[in-house]
Write a protein that holds these residues in place. Structure first.
Motif, PDB file in Angstrom:
ATOM      1  N   GLU A  88       0.851  -1.227  -0.437  1.00 37.37           N
ATOM      2  CA  GLU A  88       0.384   0.481  -0.318  1.00 37.37           C
ATOM      3  C   GLU A  88       0.752   1.243  -0.302  1.00 37.37           C
ATOM      4  N   LEU A  89       2.142   1.191   0.591  1.00 40.55           N
ATOM      5  CA  LEU A  89       2.816   2.058   0.061  1.00 40.55           C
ATOM      6  C   LEU A  89       3.795   2.686  -1.238  1.00 40.55           C
ATOM      7  N   HIS A  90       3.278   2.005  -1.890  1.00 38.37           N
ATOM      8  CA  HIS A  90       3.708   2.224  -2.984  1.00 38.37           C
ATOM      9  C   HIS A  90       2.857   3.297  -4.309  1.00 38.37           C
ATOM     10  N   ASP A  91       2.271   3.533  -3.582  1.00 35.00           N
ATOM     11  CA  ASP A  91       1.937   4.995  -4.507  1.00 35.00           C
ATOM     12  C   ASP A  91       1.938   6.415  -2.910  1.00 35.00           C
ATOM     13  N   ARG A  92       2.227   6.144  -2.456  1.00 29.84           N
ATOM     14  CA  ARG A  92       2.042   7.089  -0.524  1.00 29.84           C
ATOM     15  C   ARG A  92       3.654   7.187  -0.210  1.00 29.84           C
ATOM     16  N   TRP A  93       5.029   5.985  -0.607  1.00 31.22           N
ATOM     17  CA  TRP A  93       5.546   6.821  -0.174  1.00 31.22           C
ATOM     18  C   TRP A  93       6.335   8.048   0.325  1.00 31.22           C
ATOM     19  N   GLN A  94       6.529   9.137  -1.113  1.00 34.09           N
ATOM     20  CA  GLN A  94       6.251  10.099  -0.388  1.00 34.09           C
ATOM     21  C   GLN A  94       6.019  10.912   0.760  1.00 34.09           C
ATOM     22  N   GLU A  95       4.839  10.375   1.606  1.00 31.61           N
ATOM     23  CA  GLU A  95       3.936  10.577   2.502  1.00 31.61           C
ATOM     24  C   GLU A  95       5.229   9.989   3.969  1.00 31.61           C
ATOM     25  N   ASN A  96       6.214   9.196   4.053  1.00 26.27           N
ATOM     26  CA  ASN A  96       6.313   8.886   4.710  1.00 26.27           C
ATOM     27  C   ASN A  96       8.031   9.751   5.162  1.00 26.27           C
ATOM     28  N   PRO A  97       8.306  10.115   6.259  1.00 22.85           N
ATOM     29  CA  PRO A  97       9.555  10.929   6.126  1.00 22.85           C
ATOM     30  C   PRO A  97      11.364   9.983   5.648  1.00 22.85           C
ATOM     31  N   THR A  98      10.479   8.903   6.262  1.00 24.74           N
ATOM     32  CA  THR A  98      11.884   7.438   6.459  1.00 24.74           C
ATOM     33  C   THR A  98      11.928   7.054   4.848  1.00 24.74           C
ATOM     34  N   LEU A  99      10.920   7.034   4.116  1.00 28.66           N
ATOM     35  CA  LEU A  99      11.288   6.856   2.429  1.00 28.66           C
ATOM     36  C   LEU A  99      11.499   7.523   2.127  1.00 28.66           C
ATOM     37  N   ALA A 102      15.319   8.264   2.308  1.00 31.28           N
ATOM     38  CA  ALA A 102      15.952   7.445   1.710  1.00 31.28           C
ATOM     39  C   ALA A 102      16.402   6.604   0.569  1.00 31.28           C
ATOM     40  N   LYS A 103      15.107   7.474  -0.374  1.00 32.91           N
ATOM     41  CA  LYS A 103      15.040   7.768  -1.661  1.00 32.91           C
ATOM     42  C   LYS A 103      15.685   9.068  -1.996  1.00 32.91           C
ATOM     43  N   LYS A 104      15.770   9.870  -1.317  1.00 31.25           N
ATOM     44  CA  LYS A 104      17.208  10.972  -1.385  1.00 31.25           C
ATOM     45  C   LYS A 104      18.590  11.133  -1.319  1.00 31.25           C
ATOM     46  N   GLN A 105      19.010   9.865  -0.778  1.00 27.33           N
ATOM     47  CA  GLN A 105      19.608   8.981  -1.100  1.00 27.33           C
ATOM     48  C   GLN A 105      20.177   8.144  -2.078  1.00 27.33           C
ATOM     49  N   GLY A 106      19.262   7.666  -2.273  1.00 27.46           N
ATOM     50  CA  GLY A 106      19.277   7.629  -4.189  1.00 27.46           C
ATOM     51  C   GLY A 106      19.143   5.899  -4.014  1.00 27.46           C
ATOM     52  N   MET A 107      17.680   5.313  -3.012  1.00 27.39           N
ATOM     53  CA  MET A 107      17.979   3.797  -2.425  1.00 27.39           C
ATOM     54  C   MET A 107      16.367   3.841  -3.549  1.00 27.39           C
ATOM     55  N   GLU A 108      17.382   2.278  -4.077  1.00 30.17           N
ATOM     56  CA  GLU A 108      15.658   1.975  -5.382  1.00 30.17           C
ATOM     57  C   GLU A 108      14.966   0.609  -3.897  1.00 30.17           C
ATOM     58  N   PHE A 109      13.258   1.678  -4.340  1.00 30.01           N
ATOM     59  CA  PHE A 109      12.554   0.535  -3.646  1.00 30.01           C
ATOM     60  C   PHE A 109      12.000  -0.608  -4.403  1.00 30.01           C
ATOM     61  N   LYS A 110      11.237  -1.773  -3.848  1.00 35.24           N
ATOM     62  CA  LYS A 110       9.795  -2.545  -3.979  1.00 35.24           C
ATOM     63  C   LYS A 110       9.404  -3.178  -3.186  1.00 35.24           C
ATOM     64  N   PHE A 111       8.093  -2.359  -2.576  1.00 40.40           N
ATOM     65  CA  PHE A 111       7.003  -2.320  -1.970  1.00 40.40           C
ATOM     66  C   PHE A 111       5.754  -3.349  -2.352  1.00 40.40           C
ATOM     67  N   ILE A 112       6.326  -5.091  -1.597  1.00 36.71           N
ATOM     68  CA  ILE A 112       5.907  -6.046  -1.300  1.00 36.71           C
ATOM     69  C   ILE A 112       4.852  -6.075  -0.165  1.00 36.71           C
ATOM     70  N   LEU A 281      17.297   7.987  16.337  1.00 36.44           N
ATOM     71  CA  LEU A 281      15.589   9.363  15.850  1.00 36.44           C
ATOM     72  C   LEU A 281      15.065   9.690  15.351  1.00 36.44           C
ATOM     73  N   GLN A 282      15.592   9.297  13.631  1.00 34.59           N
ATOM     74  CA  GLN A 282      14.661   9.793  12.457  1.00 34.59           C
ATOM     75  C   GLN A 282      13.621   8.783  12.312  1.00 34.59           C
ATOM     76  N   GLY A 283      13.193   7.858  13.300  1.00 38.10           N
ATOM     77  CA  GLY A 283      11.960   7.817  12.822  1.00 38.10           C
ATOM     78  C   GLY A 283      10.739   8.487  13.702  1.00 38.10           C
ATOM     79  N   ILE A 284      11.535   9.359  14.381  1.00 36.64           N
ATOM     80  CA  ILE A 284       9.985   9.685  15.116  1.00 36.64           C
ATOM     81  C   ILE A 284       9.654  10.776  14.493  1.00 36.64           C
ATOM     82  N   ALA A 285       9.502  11.538  13.352  1.00 38.62           N
ATOM     83  CA  ALA A 285       9.108  12.655  12.597  1.00 38.62           C
ATOM     84  C   ALA A 285       7.741  11.402  11.808  1.00 38.62           C
ATOM     85  N   GLY A 286       7.728  10.299  11.656  1.00 42.61           N
ATOM     86  CA  GLY A 286       6.945   8.994  11.008  1.00 42.61           C
ATOM     87  C   GLY A 286       5.882   8.968  12.032  1.00 42.61           C
TER      88      GLY A 286
END
Length: 301
Positions: A88-99, A102-112, A281-286
């Motif tokens: 369900e995060l596939h279309d909503r990952w931009q709303e998640n501070p952690t993801l 991670a995306k800004k650091q160049g990580m590629e995602f696969k949601f399962i 502590l990065q998880g606090i924002a989410g």
């Protein structure tokens, strides 16, 4: 950044004659937090030595491990792939501070799906991932493997021999396994699992054959990622009194447990306790986004 042991000054500790220090592993690196730095150190070296240019790993929506691996990959020149639990995060990952981080650091995602995620370590599933992404160095969820345990063994120093009890949060078991292996003969380890149940004992024993430890399963607050008003209020009060920020998934629950055990006279007077701050502590924002939707108080940073 320099890691040091910070004494906690609370009236209950003075009343009970117990000394509590926190090893500030959360200060080890500005972005690769605490035990994640330790777990990644030797794995990154092994990946480089073995000729891999891609690291693939697994985690949930607010995973400290996902965030740390993404940054470490960028810092050390690796491509990173995150297999994320929850389609369900596939279309909503931009709303998640952690993801988003991670995306800004160049990580590629696969949601399962969560069902598929249960089989993430099966040879069949890993084979499918290799067909899709090519060769990669695989890190388990939470980064817990033999090389991670080796890194976590370096958390304790010779100066820490003065402590009678060492306390640690427990997620996948890698951190406490390293601490168990590195502890002095007179020291007792207490692990505070963030998950329900004591099923982690088997995983810990794979890496730590000694018997100098126990798990206290009374302070999970409902399970992984679950928080209560009581926990939030404790964390905010603790931050106000000590200046030490805690995360709601791991260190907040551990410190709540330690203080509660002190209050219940679990520790003898003159006991010296060292608690390991594993960061996160990065998880606090989410988490605060979730708390806001539930009209609960926010966790203060």
């Amino acid at each position: 950044m320099k890691v040091y042991n910070q004494q906690v000054e609370l009236s209950i500790l003075k009343e009970k004659g117990v000394a509590l220090y926190i090893k500030r592993e959360d200060l080890i690196h500005p972005f690769i937090s605490g035990n994640k730095f330790r777990k990644l150190t030797y794995n990154l070296k092994e990946a480089r030595y073995s000729g891999f240019d891609t690291i693939l790993t697994f985690g949930g929506a607010f995973s400290n491990h996902i965030a740390a691996t993404a940054y470490a990959g960028k810092e050390h020149g690796f491509k990173t792939i995150g297999i994320i639990r929850g389609e369900e995060l596939h279309d909503r990952w931009q709303e998640n501070p952690t993801l988003l981080w991670a995306k800004k650091q160049g990580m590629e995602f696969k949601f399962i799906t969560r069902q598929a995620y249960r089989h993430k370590e099966s040879p069949e599933f890993l084979g499918q991932l290799k067909e899709e992404f090519g060769l990669f160095y695989a890190l388990p969820e939470g980064g817990a493997n033999a090389l991670a345990v080796k890194g976590c063994e370096e958390i304790l120093t010779a100066q820490d021999a003065i402590f009678d009890v060492i306390c640690a949060c427990v997620g996948t078991g890698g951190t406490i396994a390293g601490l168990i292996n590195a502890a002095e003969a007179h020291q007792k380890l207490i692990g505070f699992p963030a998950l329900k149940g004591d099923f982690l004992k088997k995983d810990i024993c794979k890496f730590a054959p000694r018997g100098n430890w126990e798990l206290n399963t009374s302070y999970h607050f409902g399970g992984y990622g679950k928080v209560t008003l009581e926990l939030i209020e404790f964390m905010n009060a603790f931050k106000l009194e000590t200046s030490i920020p805690l995360d709601p998934v791991y260190t907040g629950k551990m410190l709540y447990g330690i203080i509660d055990l002190v209050r219940k006279d679990h520790f003898k007077p003159n006991t010296n306790i060292l608690a390991i701050h594993t960061g996160g502590l990065q998880g606090i924002a989410g988490m605060n986004l979730v708390l806001e939707k539930k009209n609960l108080p926010l966790i203060e940073l």
